[in-house]
Write a protein that holds these residues in place. Structure first.
Motif, PDB file in Angstrom:
ATOM      1  N   PRO A   1       6.066   9.136   8.767  1.00 15.61           N
ATOM      2  CA  PRO A   1       6.069  10.413   9.499  1.00 15.61           C
ATOM      3  C   PRO A   1       4.872  11.284   9.136  1.00 15.61           C
ATOM      4  O   PRO A   1       4.332  11.205   8.026  1.00 15.61           O
ATOM      5  CB  PRO A   1       7.385  11.064   9.055  1.00 15.61           C
ATOM      6  N   ARG A   2       4.491  12.111  10.057  1.00  8.54           N
ATOM      7  CA  ARG A   2       3.264  12.908   9.928  1.00  8.54           C
ATOM      8  C   ARG A   2       3.231  13.765   8.665  1.00  8.54           C
ATOM      9  O   ARG A   2       2.185  13.916   8.030  1.00  8.54           O
ATOM     10  CB  ARG A   2       3.112  13.810  11.161  1.00  8.54           C
ATOM     11  N   ASP A   3       4.349  14.332   8.270  1.00  7.80           N
ATOM     12  CA  ASP A   3       4.379  15.249   7.126  1.00  7.80           C
ATOM     13  C   ASP A   3       4.580  14.540   5.785  1.00  7.80           C
ATOM     14  O   ASP A   3       4.767  15.200   4.764  1.00  7.80           O
ATOM     15  CB  ASP A   3       5.496  16.282   7.308  1.00  7.80           C
ATOM     16  N   CYS A   4       4.552  13.219   5.795  1.00  8.55           N
ATOM     17  CA  CYS A   4       4.834  12.447   4.587  1.00  8.55           C
ATOM     18  C   CYS A   4       3.600  11.706   4.073  1.00  8.55           C
ATOM     19  O   CYS A   4       2.906  11.051   4.853  1.00  8.55           O
ATOM     20  CB  CYS A   4       5.937  11.417   4.849  1.00  8.55           C
ATOM     21  N   GLN A   5       3.343  11.842   2.793  1.00  5.37           N
ATOM     22  CA  GLN A   5       2.329  11.017   2.138  1.00  5.37           C
ATOM     23  C   GLN A   5       3.076  10.008   1.276  1.00  5.37           C
ATOM     24  O   GLN A   5       3.767  10.388   0.331  1.00  5.37           O
ATOM     25  CB  GLN A   5       1.404  11.857   1.268  1.00  5.37           C
ATOM     26  N   HIS A   6       2.963   8.728   1.612  1.00 10.53           N
ATOM     27  CA  HIS A   6       3.694   7.722   0.856  1.00 10.53           C
ATOM     28  C   HIS A   6       2.843   7.187  -0.292  1.00 10.53           C
ATOM     29  O   HIS A   6       1.674   7.576  -0.463  1.00 10.53           O
ATOM     30  CB  HIS A   6       4.151   6.580   1.779  1.00 10.53           C
ATOM     31  N   ASN A   7       3.433   6.318  -1.104  1.00 12.47           N
ATOM     32  CA  ASN A   7       2.773   5.818  -2.316  1.00 12.47           C
ATOM     33  C   ASN A   7       2.577   4.305  -2.303  1.00 12.47           C
ATOM     34  O   ASN A   7       2.297   3.712  -3.347  1.00 12.47           O
ATOM     35  CB  ASN A   7       3.599   6.207  -3.549  1.00 12.47           C
ATOM     36  N   ALA A   8       2.734   3.699  -1.121  1.00  8.99           N
ATOM     37  CA  ALA A   8       2.567   2.236  -1.008  1.00  8.99           C
ATOM     38  C   ALA A   8       3.472   1.487  -1.982  1.00  8.99           C
ATOM     39  O   ALA A   8       3.091   0.454  -2.523  1.00  8.99           O
ATOM     40  CB  ALA A   8       1.110   1.838  -1.220  1.00  8.99           C
ATOM     41  N   HIS A   9       4.670   2.021  -2.178  1.00 12.40           N
ATOM     42  CA  HIS A   9       5.587   1.302  -3.072  1.00 12.40           C
ATOM     43  C   HIS A   9       5.958  -0.055  -2.500  1.00 12.40           C
ATOM     44  O   HIS A   9       6.152  -1.026  -3.239  1.00 12.40           O
ATOM     45  CB  HIS A   9       6.863   2.104  -3.296  1.00 12.40           C
ATOM     46  N   MET A  10       6.045  -0.137  -1.208  1.00 13.47           N
ATOM     47  CA  MET A  10       6.553  -1.349  -0.573  1.00 13.47           C
ATOM     48  C   MET A  10       5.818  -1.583   0.748  1.00 13.47           C
ATOM     49  O   MET A  10       5.455  -0.626   1.442  1.00 13.47           O
ATOM     50  CB  MET A  10       8.048  -1.155  -0.293  1.00 13.47           C
ATOM     51  N   PHE A  11       5.600  -2.855   1.061  1.00 15.05           N
ATOM     52  CA  PHE A  11       5.139  -3.186   2.411  1.00 15.05           C
ATOM     53  C   PHE A  11       6.147  -4.152   3.007  1.00 15.05           C
ATOM     54  O   PHE A  11       6.353  -5.244   2.495  1.00 15.05           O
ATOM     55  CB  PHE A  11       3.751  -3.824   2.431  1.00 15.05           C
ATOM     56  N   TYR A  12       6.788  -3.702   4.074  1.00 17.52           N
ATOM     57  CA  TYR A  12       7.779  -4.563   4.710  1.00 17.52           C
ATOM     58  C   TYR A  12       7.477  -4.715   6.193  1.00 17.52           C
ATOM     59  O   TYR A  12       6.792  -3.891   6.803  1.00 17.52           O
ATOM     60  CB  TYR A  12       9.201  -4.020   4.513  1.00 17.52           C
ATOM     61  N   ILE A  13       7.982  -5.805   6.734  1.00 17.44           N
ATOM     62  CA  ILE A  13       7.941  -6.022   8.176  1.00 17.44           C
ATOM     63  C   ILE A  13       9.372  -6.253   8.640  1.00 17.44           C
ATOM     64  O   ILE A  13      10.247  -6.604   7.846  1.00 17.44           O
ATOM     65  CB  ILE A  13       7.056  -7.225   8.568  1.00 17.44           C
ATOM     66  N   LYS A  14       9.611  -6.007   9.917  1.00 16.52           N
ATOM     67  CA  LYS A  14      10.896  -6.351  10.511  1.00 16.52           C
ATOM     68  C   LYS A  14      10.656  -7.429  11.567  1.00 16.52           C
ATOM     69  O   LYS A  14       9.831  -7.255  12.459  1.00 16.52           O
ATOM     70  CB  LYS A  14      11.559  -5.136  11.147  1.00 16.52           C
ATOM     71  N   VAL A  15      11.373  -8.536  11.412  1.00 17.38           N
ATOM     72  CA  VAL A  15      11.262  -9.642  12.354  1.00 17.38           C
ATOM     73  C   VAL A  15      12.397  -9.531  13.382  1.00 17.38           C
ATOM     74  O   VAL A  15      13.180  -8.588  13.347  1.00 17.38           O
ATOM     75  CB  VAL A  15      11.287 -10.994  11.618  1.00 17.38           C
ATOM     76  N   SER A  16      12.496 -10.493  14.267  1.00 18.63           N
ATOM     77  CA  SER A  16      13.435 -10.369  15.382  1.00 18.63           C
ATOM     78  C   SER A  16      14.898 -10.496  14.983  1.00 18.63           C
ATOM     79  O   SER A  16      15.763  -9.834  15.550  1.00 18.63           O
ATOM     80  CB  SER A  16      13.105 -11.399  16.457  1.00 18.63           C
TER      81      SER A  16
END
Length: 375
Positions: free
Chosen positions: A283-298
């Motif tokens: 979201p625009r107002d959020c700065q994340h910390n790259a704790h996790m990288f995930y994908i969602k599959v079908s």
């Protein structure tokens, strides 16, 4: 094999751990503990920071601080680690699970108010993957209904919401320094963040087994004794020494992880554009910390097939939580409020890719190529 995670290590930890071992103060609240507390209080701009043996311990302290009693209700997402619920169930509370938002996997703030009853004592937003929940809405609800907000920011160190550090927005916040997190205090560890003055003194007492020992060492009483309930919530100074070696390079670690996260995103977004996968939304107002990288599959079957494919390529990728409301203990100690529209269906599609401090670009290229080959 490219592992899912490697515990962060800077090279400074060794000398500080050795200093702690050779000091005359290896137990809790030694020199390195004090250094860490000062660093957090300045970096996070919070009223009080206390190291704990784990985030679980910090959550248990939070439950004690807000005086959770049997019959109280605590609202939280079902898509979280069991400690989020256990800390309050241990005090006799019933957990009320609310569905998540599909874009962030955080609690759906629009579903919280209808879950509030006369028994509701607290809301526990969980900042999944270090991406902030919609805290303005949550705090407005809590203030209007006179209930507490306990932030589970286990994954959120160095993340912010509208410029404010996660864990410092609610009445109390908690962090984790487990070896799977961005920063670790030698494998286990946590932090309790106090943002409300009413809890500052009692937090010390609960953390010191229910004694006023900290007041004694500050010269406020001539002897200390048992004055309240509590437990042993102090980590050793050796753990703090290890953590100090990482806090000195906190910005460097954060920058490296964000760089790895962005590389994944930039090189996998073509699959998202083709409708093969979904990527996380920040979201625009959020700065994340790259704790996790995930994908969602079908679907779940595709996820299983992709995990097997990656394993054959020498890459370990893993799914995450099984929703708590579907578990045996979750059904016994809580209930789902409203519909499970996204929690289960999206949890079954989510796959976490390897990401850690020190990950090489070639390792990332191998992961990306293996996923592209799968599709």
């Amino acid at each position: 094999m490219i592992p899912f995670n490697k515990p962060p290590y800077t090279g400074n930890e060794d000398q500080y751990v050795l200093q702690a071992i050779r000091s005359e103060k290896m137990s809790g609240n030694g020199d390195f503990t004090k250094r860490c507390h000062s660093w957090f209080e300045k970096k996070l701009s919070c009223k009080k920071a206390l190291l704990t043996p784990s985030c679980t311990a910090a959550l248990e302290m939070a439950a004690l601080l807000i005086d959770i009693q049997p019959g109280d209700e605590v609202i939280m997402p079902s898509y979280t680690f069991v400690s989020t619920a256990n800390a309050f169930v241990l005090r006799g509370a019933k957990v009320v699970f609310v569905d998540v938002r599909p874009d962030t996997m955080n609690i759906d703030e629009s579903k919280i108010e209808s879950a509030i009853t006369s028994k509701t004592k607290a809301i526990v937003p969980v900042h999944y993957a270090g991406v902030a929940c919609e805290m303005d809405t949550i705090m407005e609800l809590a203030n209007r209904h006179n209930i507490y907000v306990i932030e589970d920011a286990a994954q959120g160190m160095m993340s912010t919401y509208k410029g404010q550090a996660l864990g410092t927005i609610g009445h109390i916040g908690t962090y984790s320094f487990h070896e799977t997190k961005n920063y670790t205090s030698s494998g286990e560890g946590g932090l309790l963040i106090i943002n409300d003055d009413q809890f500052k003194e009692r937090a010390d007492i609960i953390r010191e087994k229910g004694t006023n020992r900290s007041q004694f060492f500050r010269g406020m009483v001539d002897k200390y004794s048992w004055v309240d309930i509590g437990s042993s919530y102090l980590p050793s100074d050796i753990q703090a020494a290890y953590l100090w070696g990482q806090l000195e390079k906190a910005d460097e670690i954060n920058s490296a992880r964000l760089d790895s996260w962005s590389y994944y995103y930039d090189n996998l977004k073509t699959l998202q554009l083709k409708g093969k996968i979904e990527l996380a939304t920040i979201p625009r107002d959020c700065q994340h910390n790259a704790h996790m990288f995930y994908i969602k599959v079908s679907d779940m079957q595709t996820r299983s097939d992709l995990i097997s494919h990656l394993k054959d390529c020498g890459i370990l990728a893993v799914f995450h939580y099984v929703p708590l409301h579907t578990s045996v203990a979750g059904e016994k100690n809580g209930r789902l409020h409203g519909e499970d529209t996204y929690t289960t269906s999206h949890s079954e599609r989510l796959l976490r890719l390897p990401i850690y401090y020190g990950m090489t670009r070639n390792e990332q290229k191998n992961v990306i190529q293996a996923i592209l080959d799968f599709y």
